[in-house]
Motif scaffolding. Structure first.
Motif, PDB file in Angstrom:
ATOM      1  N   UNK A  53       0.793  -0.997  -0.014  1.00  0.00           N
ATOM      2  CA  UNK A  53      -0.055   0.102  -0.169  1.00  0.00           C
ATOM      3  C   UNK A  53       0.868   1.311   0.171  1.00  0.00           C
ATOM      4  N   UNK A  54       0.298   2.345  -0.799  1.00  0.00           N
ATOM      5  CA  UNK A  54       1.086   3.666  -0.528  1.00  0.00           C
ATOM      6  C   UNK A  54       0.142   4.559   0.374  1.00  0.00           C
ATOM      7  N   UNK A  55       0.721   5.372   1.137  1.00  0.00           N
ATOM      8  CA  UNK A  55       0.244   6.090   2.249  1.00  0.00           C
ATOM      9  C   UNK A  55       0.728   7.435   2.124  1.00  0.00           C
ATOM     10  N   UNK A  56       0.128   8.447   2.290  1.00  0.00           N
ATOM     11  CA  UNK A  56       0.515   9.948   2.112  1.00  0.00           C
ATOM     12  C   UNK A  56      -0.093  10.625   3.373  1.00  0.00           C
ATOM     13  N   UNK A  57       0.573  11.452   4.288  1.00  0.00           N
ATOM     14  CA  UNK A  57       0.227  11.896   5.337  1.00  0.00           C
ATOM     15  C   UNK A  57       1.080  13.263   5.658  1.00  0.00           C
ATOM     16  N   UNK A  58       0.349  14.399   5.949  1.00  0.00           N
ATOM     17  CA  UNK A  58       1.005  15.631   6.141  1.00  0.00           C
ATOM     18  C   UNK A  58       0.315  16.659   6.842  1.00  0.00           C
ATOM     19  N   UNK A  59       0.653  17.692   7.227  1.00  0.00           N
ATOM     20  CA  UNK A  59      -0.386  18.865   8.081  1.00  0.00           C
ATOM     21  C   UNK A  59      -0.128  19.763   7.022  1.00  0.00           C
ATOM     22  N   UNK A  60      -1.327  20.410   6.749  1.00  0.00           N
ATOM     23  CA  UNK A  60      -1.468  21.587   5.945  1.00  0.00           C
ATOM     24  C   UNK A  60      -2.395  22.714   6.672  1.00  0.00           C
ATOM     25  N   UNK A  63      -5.300  21.449   9.183  1.00  0.00           N
ATOM     26  CA  UNK A  63      -5.665  20.182   8.618  1.00  0.00           C
ATOM     27  C   UNK A  63      -4.531  18.940   8.693  1.00  0.00           C
ATOM     28  N   UNK A  64      -4.945  18.025   8.775  1.00  0.00           N
ATOM     29  CA  UNK A  64      -4.295  16.983   8.749  1.00  0.00           C
ATOM     30  C   UNK A  64      -4.637  16.092   7.484  1.00  0.00           C
ATOM     31  N   UNK A  65      -3.882  16.180   6.386  1.00  0.00           N
ATOM     32  CA  UNK A  65      -3.917  15.183   5.080  1.00  0.00           C
ATOM     33  C   UNK A  65      -3.451  13.896   5.108  1.00  0.00           C
ATOM     34  N   UNK A  66      -4.319  13.192   4.937  1.00  0.00           N
ATOM     35  CA  UNK A  66      -4.005  11.647   4.792  1.00  0.00           C
ATOM     36  C   UNK A  66      -4.908  10.905   3.822  1.00  0.00           C
ATOM     37  N   UNK A  67      -4.078  10.102   2.804  1.00  0.00           N
ATOM     38  CA  UNK A  67      -4.734   9.277   1.938  1.00  0.00           C
ATOM     39  C   UNK A  67      -3.785   8.258   1.701  1.00  0.00           C
ATOM     40  N   UNK A  68      -4.648   6.934   1.441  1.00  0.00           N
ATOM     41  CA  UNK A  68      -3.970   5.608   1.149  1.00  0.00           C
ATOM     42  C   UNK A  68      -4.342   5.004  -0.147  1.00  0.00           C
ATOM     43  N   UNK A  69      -3.707   4.361  -0.793  1.00  0.00           N
ATOM     44  CA  UNK A  69      -3.903   3.426  -2.184  1.00  0.00           C
ATOM     45  C   UNK A  69      -3.320   2.052  -1.716  1.00  0.00           C
ATOM     46  N   UNK A  70      -4.038   1.135  -2.281  1.00  0.00           N
ATOM     47  CA  UNK A  70      -3.594  -0.391  -2.132  1.00  0.00           C
ATOM     48  C   UNK A  70      -3.162  -1.075  -3.341  1.00  0.00           C
ATOM     49  N   UNK A 224       3.312  14.689  -3.419  1.00  0.00           N
ATOM     50  CA  UNK A 224       2.328  13.943  -2.486  1.00  0.00           C
ATOM     51  C   UNK A 224       0.720  14.596  -2.682  1.00  0.00           C
ATOM     52  N   UNK A 225      -0.093  13.839  -2.851  1.00  0.00           N
ATOM     53  CA  UNK A 225      -1.530  14.135  -3.065  1.00  0.00           C
ATOM     54  C   UNK A 225      -2.296  13.457  -1.897  1.00  0.00           C
ATOM     55  N   UNK A 226      -3.046  14.089  -1.334  1.00  0.00           N
ATOM     56  CA  UNK A 226      -4.061  14.052  -0.151  1.00  0.00           C
ATOM     57  C   UNK A 226      -5.164  14.851  -0.075  1.00  0.00           C
ATOM     58  N   UNK A 227      -6.344  14.239   0.098  1.00  0.00           N
ATOM     59  CA  UNK A 227      -7.769  14.966   0.411  1.00  0.00           C
ATOM     60  C   UNK A 227      -7.684  16.113  -0.578  1.00  0.00           C
ATOM     61  N   UNK A 228      -7.291  15.950  -1.894  1.00  0.00           N
ATOM     62  CA  UNK A 228      -7.539  16.800  -3.024  1.00  0.00           C
ATOM     63  C   UNK A 228      -6.617  18.050  -2.770  1.00  0.00           C
ATOM     64  N   UNK A 229      -5.416  17.944  -2.069  1.00  0.00           N
ATOM     65  CA  UNK A 229      -4.425  18.810  -1.881  1.00  0.00           C
ATOM     66  C   UNK A 229      -3.173  18.371  -2.501  1.00  0.00           C
TER      67      UNK A 229
END
Length: 318
Positions: A53-60, A63-70, A224-229
């Protein structure tokens, strides 16, 4: 990772070929789950999970941006080698013996996986996890990671074709025009592998009153892309510089080289993490912003097969 309790002496995943450094799409991941116990233990089931799996996580801001892909999910129930099971499928493990549960599964074909990756704001991880289920007791787990490297061939007409560009910048001093600087750059291809030299042909012109310096660098862009950001992390990997150019003069690079360092290949197939490269050619102008031109690069795993002298050369500047 090995899970240990008072009842367990050994509980670990072992790959059949421990010297294998990475897997590709279509390869088989084979191995065994080794178990040794200190006390008599009943195991109701031994399950295996292969996961990627891929995981992206960072603060914007707040807001805490987080997204995963399997990219991989394989599940199976393992049977023990040469060990009879009870009618309910359970087995009894006794001290003094080493028990092996063998496994083997095929990875999805090339193009369906993405390479392993670890970056500042995300990762792509692959691992095998064994889960030992015991009657009326917590399930025990152990993990073993493995690397995936998807081949990226730069032997395509697009990546073997010359590329280049030109750019100019007007320079001012206290809002008064002070001439301009310009650059014109060509390289013989866009696709490279680590350890190769990029040959740069370039022409620089300086008509402003300042002494300027031409430079070049290989840049990595981790996207990195997460939550549309989108978050971009840039790195300068290696660089070269030219001679100072005084006012009213020009300079040229004829085959000036910059070497591709030891880096991961371009990562273009993941929908939440991308790794892109570029050759950045720029002119440092004292008291003003740099003049910058970026030429996209693709860093692959398969070296170009064409002899250098047979490739179309970009030529110099008249």
């Amino acid at each position: 990772m090995v899970a240990m309790t008072k009842r367990l002496k050994t509980f670990q995943v072992v790959f059949t070929d421990p010297s294998k450094t990475f897997y590709c799409g279509g390869d088989r991941v084979c191995g065994r789950v080794e178990v040794e116990v200190n006390e008599v233990t009943r195991v109701s089931a031994m399950k295996l999970l292969g996961l990627g799996c891929a995981k992206v996580e960072y603060a914007k801001g707040k807001q805490r941006c987080r997204q995963e892909a399997e990219y991989l999910r394989h599940e199976e129930v393992l049977l023990m080698d040469d060990q009879p099971s009870d009618s309910d499928g359970s087995v009894v493990l006794r001290p003094g013996n080493k028990y092996n549960y063998t496994f083997g599964f095929e990875l999805p074909q090339q193009g369906q996986l993405v390479s392993s990756y670890k970056g500042k704001f995300g990762y792509v991880h692959y691992y095998v996890k064994a889960m030992m289920e015991r009657p009326q007791q917590p399930t025990l787990e152990c993990k073993k990671p493995f690397e995936v490297e998807e081949p990226l061939d730069v032997n395509t007409p697009d990546l073997l074709s010359p590329t280049g560009g030109m750019k100019e910048k007007k320079v001012t001093c206290m809002f008064i025009p002070d001439g301009q600087v310009s650059l014109n750059v060509k390289i013989d291809r866009r696709g490279f592998c680590e350890g190769e030299d990029i040959c740069i042909n370039a022409k620089f012109e300086n008509t402003c009153s300042r002494i300027v310096v031409p430079k070049a660098a290989i840049i990595a862009k981790h996207i990195y892309q997460a939550n549309g950001r989108t978050k971009v992390f840039r790195q300068k990997l290696s660089s070269v510089r030219g001679n100072h150019i005084i006012s009213g003069m020009c300079d040229a690079w004829q085959g000036k080289t910059i070497r591709v360092p030891k880096i991961k290949p371009s990562m273009l197939g993941c929908n939440i993490i991308r790794v892109e490269y570029a050759l950045m050619i720029y002119i440092h102008i004292p008291g003003s912003e740099k003049l910058i031109l970026e030429l996209p690069l693709v860093i692959g795993t398969c070296r170009p097969w064409q002899p250098k002298q047979q490739r179309e050369q970009p030529g110099g500047f008249g």
